[in-house]
Scaffold this motif. Structure first.
Motif, PDB file in Angstrom:
ATOM      1  N   SER A 251      -7.276  -1.722  -8.373  1.00  0.00           N
ATOM      2  CA  SER A 251      -7.582  -0.312  -8.153  1.00  0.00           C
ATOM      3  C   SER A 251      -8.822   0.065  -8.936  1.00  0.00           C
ATOM      4  CB  SER A 251      -6.409   0.578  -8.570  1.00  0.00           C
ATOM      5  OG  SER A 251      -6.180   0.484  -9.967  1.00  0.00           O
ATOM      6  N   THR A 252      -9.493   1.084  -8.484  1.00  0.00           N
ATOM      7  CA  THR A 252     -10.693   1.607  -9.146  1.00  0.00           C
ATOM      8  C   THR A 252     -10.546   3.109  -9.327  1.00  0.00           C
ATOM      9  OG1 THR A 252     -12.011  -0.085  -8.020  1.00  0.00           O
ATOM     10  CG2 THR A 252     -13.201   1.738  -9.068  1.00  0.00           C
ATOM     11  N   PRO A 253     -10.496   3.592 -10.596  1.00  0.00           N
ATOM     12  CA  PRO A 253     -10.493   2.884 -11.883  1.00  0.00           C
ATOM     13  C   PRO A 253      -9.274   1.962 -12.023  1.00  0.00           C
ATOM     14  CG  PRO A 253     -10.941   5.238 -12.186  1.00  0.00           C
ATOM     15  CD  PRO A 253     -10.484   5.065 -10.784  1.00  0.00           C
ATOM     16  N   ALA A 254      -9.396   0.987 -12.907  1.00  0.00           N
ATOM     17  CA  ALA A 254      -8.338  -0.008 -13.078  1.00  0.00           C
ATOM     18  C   ALA A 254      -7.100   0.622 -13.695  1.00  0.00           C
ATOM     19  CB  ALA A 254      -8.846  -1.147 -13.964  1.00  0.00           C
ATOM     20  N   SER A 255      -5.974  -0.064 -13.509  1.00  0.00           N
ATOM     21  CA  SER A 255      -4.724   0.426 -14.074  1.00  0.00           C
ATOM     22  C   SER A 255      -4.847   0.522 -15.590  1.00  0.00           C
ATOM     23  CB  SER A 255      -3.577  -0.516 -13.700  1.00  0.00           C
ATOM     24  OG  SER A 255      -3.820  -1.820 -14.193  1.00  0.00           O
TER      25      SER A 255
ATOM     26  N   VAL B 185      -5.173   9.347  -3.428  1.00  0.00           N
ATOM     27  CA  VAL B 185      -5.240   7.919  -3.106  1.00  0.00           C
ATOM     28  C   VAL B 185      -6.170   7.698  -1.927  1.00  0.00           C
ATOM     29  CG1 VAL B 185      -3.922   5.858  -2.488  1.00  0.00           C
ATOM     30  CG2 VAL B 185      -2.873   7.633  -3.895  1.00  0.00           C
ATOM     31  N   ASP B 186      -7.020   6.654  -2.047  1.00  0.00           N
ATOM     32  CA  ASP B 186      -7.850   6.204  -0.931  1.00  0.00           C
ATOM     33  C   ASP B 186      -7.761   4.685  -0.904  1.00  0.00           C
ATOM     34  OD1 ASP B 186      -9.489   6.196   1.201  1.00  0.00           O
ATOM     35  OD2 ASP B 186     -11.326   6.706   0.124  1.00  0.00           O
ATOM     36  N   PHE B 187      -7.823   4.104   0.313  1.00  0.00           N
ATOM     37  CA  PHE B 187      -7.667   2.658   0.439  1.00  0.00           C
ATOM     38  C   PHE B 187      -8.987   2.016   0.836  1.00  0.00           C
ATOM     39  CE2 PHE B 187      -3.333   4.222   1.086  1.00  0.00           C
ATOM     40  CZ  PHE B 187      -2.640   3.397   0.211  1.00  0.00           C
ATOM     41  N   SER B 188      -9.178   0.795   0.351  1.00  0.00           N
ATOM     42  CA  SER B 188     -10.371   0.016   0.684  1.00  0.00           C
ATOM     43  C   SER B 188      -9.930  -1.392   1.040  1.00  0.00           C
ATOM     44  CB  SER B 188     -11.345   0.005  -0.502  1.00  0.00           C
ATOM     45  OG  SER B 188     -12.444  -0.853  -0.240  1.00  0.00           O
ATOM     46  N   ALA B 189     -10.362  -1.869   2.215  1.00  0.00           N
ATOM     47  CA  ALA B 189      -9.999  -3.218   2.654  1.00  0.00           C
ATOM     48  C   ALA B 189     -11.244  -3.930   3.144  1.00  0.00           C
ATOM     49  CB  ALA B 189      -8.949  -3.165   3.759  1.00  0.00           C
ATOM     50  N   THR B 190     -11.353  -5.209   2.817  1.00  0.00           N
ATOM     51  CA  THR B 190     -12.514  -5.980   3.248  1.00  0.00           C
ATOM     52  C   THR B 190     -12.530  -6.128   4.759  1.00  0.00           C
ATOM     53  OG1 THR B 190     -12.450  -7.207   1.172  1.00  0.00           O
ATOM     54  CG2 THR B 190     -13.729  -8.165   2.958  1.00  0.00           C
TER      55      THR B 190
ATOM     56  N   ILE C  50      -8.036   7.728  -6.735  1.00  0.00           N
ATOM     57  CA  ILE C  50      -7.980   6.312  -7.112  1.00  0.00           C
ATOM     58  C   ILE C  50      -8.176   5.488  -5.846  1.00  0.00           C
ATOM     59  CG2 ILE C  50      -6.633   4.504  -8.218  1.00  0.00           C
ATOM     60  CD1 ILE C  50      -7.392   6.904 -10.022  1.00  0.00           C
ATOM     61  N   VAL C  51      -9.175   4.588  -5.856  1.00  0.00           N
ATOM     62  CA  VAL C  51      -9.429   3.712  -4.715  1.00  0.00           C
ATOM     63  C   VAL C  51      -8.599   2.451  -4.889  1.00  0.00           C
ATOM     64  CG1 VAL C  51     -11.146   2.419  -3.411  1.00  0.00           C
ATOM     65  CG2 VAL C  51     -11.748   4.641  -4.421  1.00  0.00           C
ATOM     66  N   VAL C  52      -7.695   2.207  -3.937  1.00  0.00           N
ATOM     67  CA  VAL C  52      -6.793   1.058  -4.008  1.00  0.00           C
ATOM     68  C   VAL C  52      -7.343  -0.034  -3.091  1.00  0.00           C
ATOM     69  CG1 VAL C  52      -4.444   0.252  -3.652  1.00  0.00           C
ATOM     70  CG2 VAL C  52      -4.847   2.582  -4.467  1.00  0.00           C
ATOM     71  N   ASN C  53      -7.653  -1.190  -3.674  1.00  0.00           N
ATOM     72  CA  ASN C  53      -8.200  -2.317  -2.920  1.00  0.00           C
ATOM     73  C   ASN C  53      -7.037  -3.164  -2.400  1.00  0.00           C
ATOM     74  OD1 ASN C  53     -10.913  -1.590  -3.814  1.00  0.00           O
ATOM     75  ND2 ASN C  53     -10.231  -2.331  -5.818  1.00  0.00           N
TER      76      ASN C  53
ATOM     77  N   ALA D 225       0.829  -1.212   0.000  1.00  0.00           N
ATOM     78  CA  ALA D 225       0.000   0.000   0.000  1.00  0.00           C
ATOM     79  C   ALA D 225       0.861   1.258   0.000  1.00  0.00           C
ATOM     80  CB  ALA D 225      -0.923  -0.008   1.220  1.00  0.00           C
ATOM     81  N   LYS D 226       1.996   1.205   0.679  1.00  0.00           N
ATOM     82  CA  LYS D 226       2.893   2.357   0.728  1.00  0.00           C
ATOM     83  C   LYS D 226       3.482   2.644  -0.648  1.00  0.00           C
ATOM     84  CE  LYS D 226       6.983   4.077   3.196  1.00  0.00           C
ATOM     85  NZ  LYS D 226       7.989   3.757   4.248  1.00  0.00           N
ATOM     86  N   GLU D 227       3.935   1.577  -1.355  1.00  0.00           N
ATOM     87  CA  GLU D 227       4.522   1.754  -2.681  1.00  0.00           C
ATOM     88  C   GLU D 227       3.472   2.262  -3.677  1.00  0.00           C
ATOM     89  OE1 GLU D 227       7.858  -1.851  -2.389  1.00  0.00           O
ATOM     90  OE2 GLU D 227       5.863  -2.231  -3.210  1.00  0.00           O
ATOM     91  N   ALA D 228       2.248   1.719  -3.586  1.00  0.00           N
ATOM     92  CA  ALA D 228       1.183   2.142  -4.496  1.00  0.00           C
ATOM     93  C   ALA D 228       0.835   3.607  -4.286  1.00  0.00           C
ATOM     94  CB  ALA D 228      -0.044   1.262  -4.292  1.00  0.00           C
ATOM     95  N   ALA D 229       0.766   4.034  -3.019  1.00  0.00           N
ATOM     96  CA  ALA D 229       0.436   5.434  -2.734  1.00  0.00           C
ATOM     97  C   ALA D 229       1.482   6.366  -3.321  1.00  0.00           C
ATOM     98  CB  ALA D 229       0.316   5.635  -1.223  1.00  0.00           C
TER      99      ALA D 229
END
Length: 311
Positions: free
Chosen positions: A155-159, A135-140, A169-172, A121-125
């Motif tokens: 991610s949403t929208p997708a890469s 960046v926003d994160f989403s976790a189940t 961008i919402v990162v799952n 998550a850190k690298e993606a951000a």
């Protein structure tokens, strides 16, 4: 002899010897007092001050001259401008053309969403923010706190999607599962693994009364030297703390099991306390340390304490 000088009333009169001045006459003789003669203002027949002729009035002649000059200059300017007015075109009289419309702002910059699957998550951000995206994160399950412990699923929208700079961008992500490393294969010549250390016994759970008894016992031992019997009596006596016998016994046993109390050292501390108070012989201090009316140490503990203080 009669003085033929006429009698004048007292007052100021023109001084014939000094034209332009007046001298004061006191009714009998001329005095040394003099002053400038006042200016005489002409008076009209109706009693109002007469005005000076018009050509002597500065307040009138000067403004009139200025006005005349302005009229002359204005006439010359009008003649000049009139000559030029014939060449003025209709275009010169037309209202100013409206300003050209402002060019539309350039379209917002478009950005392709970077590929972040498999990153932490850190690298993606960091990757998304460097591309100018939010960046926003989403976790189940769970809340994303330590970004190093989460792995990106999508991610949403997708890469590869095209979005505008500044979009979110919402990162799952999911919690990273750390698998235990497999144990290395043992070789025939390898030394045997050391035996595991014995597990430490778990501390017993305490009731509120037991916990209070432990704290009281620790407080008494920090104040002076106590024997086991003496501390038990202090904790259970109605003149002491008044704990139940089983709670007092639990507290003392707990301190013994944790190494928080050494009865030999307590005896040495009690012996030194007595010597600080007054002089004692060996036998006298032994009796004081072992007597049921004293500290109630055992004989061995008392002898340890006496040796510690040099008796």
């Amino acid at each position: 002899m009669t003085d033929n000088t006429p009698a004048y009333p007292a007052g100021w009169y023109a001084d014939v010897n000094a034209p332009g001045t007046e001298r004061y006459y006191d009714g009998q003789a001329w005095t040394n007092q003099s002053r400038p003669a006042p200016t005489t203002v002409p008076v009209a027949a109706d009693g109002t001050p007469a005005k000076a002729p018009w050509y002597k009035r500065k307040a009138i002649i000067i403004p009139v001259g200025i006005v005349a000059g302005i009229i002359v200059i204005g006439g010359i300017g009008g003649a000049i401008s009139g000559g030029k007015g014939a060449t003025t075109t209709a275009a010169d009289k037309a209202p100013a053309a409206a300003a050209a419309p402002v060019a539309e702002e350039a379209a917002e910059e478009e950005v392709a969403v970077p590929e972040t699957t498999g990153l932490t998550a850190k690298e993606a951000a960091a990757l998304l923010e460097n591309a100018g995206l939010e960046v926003d994160f989403s976790a189940t399950k769970g809340v994303v706190l330590d970004r190093d412990n989460w792995t990106v699923l999508s991610s949403t929208p997708a890469s590869g999607s095209t979005v505008k700079a500044g979009d979110t961008i919402v990162v799952n992500v999911e919690k990273t599962v750390t698998e235990a490393a497999p144990a290395p294969a043992e070789s025939a010549s390898a030394a045997p693994a050391p035996a595991p250390a014995p597990a430490q016994p778990e501390k017993p759970a305490m009731s509120t009364a037991q916990s209070s008894a432990v704290r009281s016992a620790e407080s008494y031992l920090s104040f002076k030297g106590f024997s086991r019997a003496g501390l038990t009596e202090q904790l259970t006596s109605e003149y002491g703390e008044g704990f139940a016998a089983e709670d007092a016994e639990f507290a003392i046993a707990y301190l013994e099991s944790t190494g928080a109390v050494d009865w030999n050292q307590e005896a040495a501390e009690a012996a030194q306390s007595y010597l600080d108070f007054k002089g004692f012989s060996h036998d006298g201090l032994f009796d004081q340390l072992t007597s049921e009316y004293g500290e109630q140490f055992t004989a061995d503990q008392a002898n340890f304490g006496l040796a510690a203080v040099g008796l």
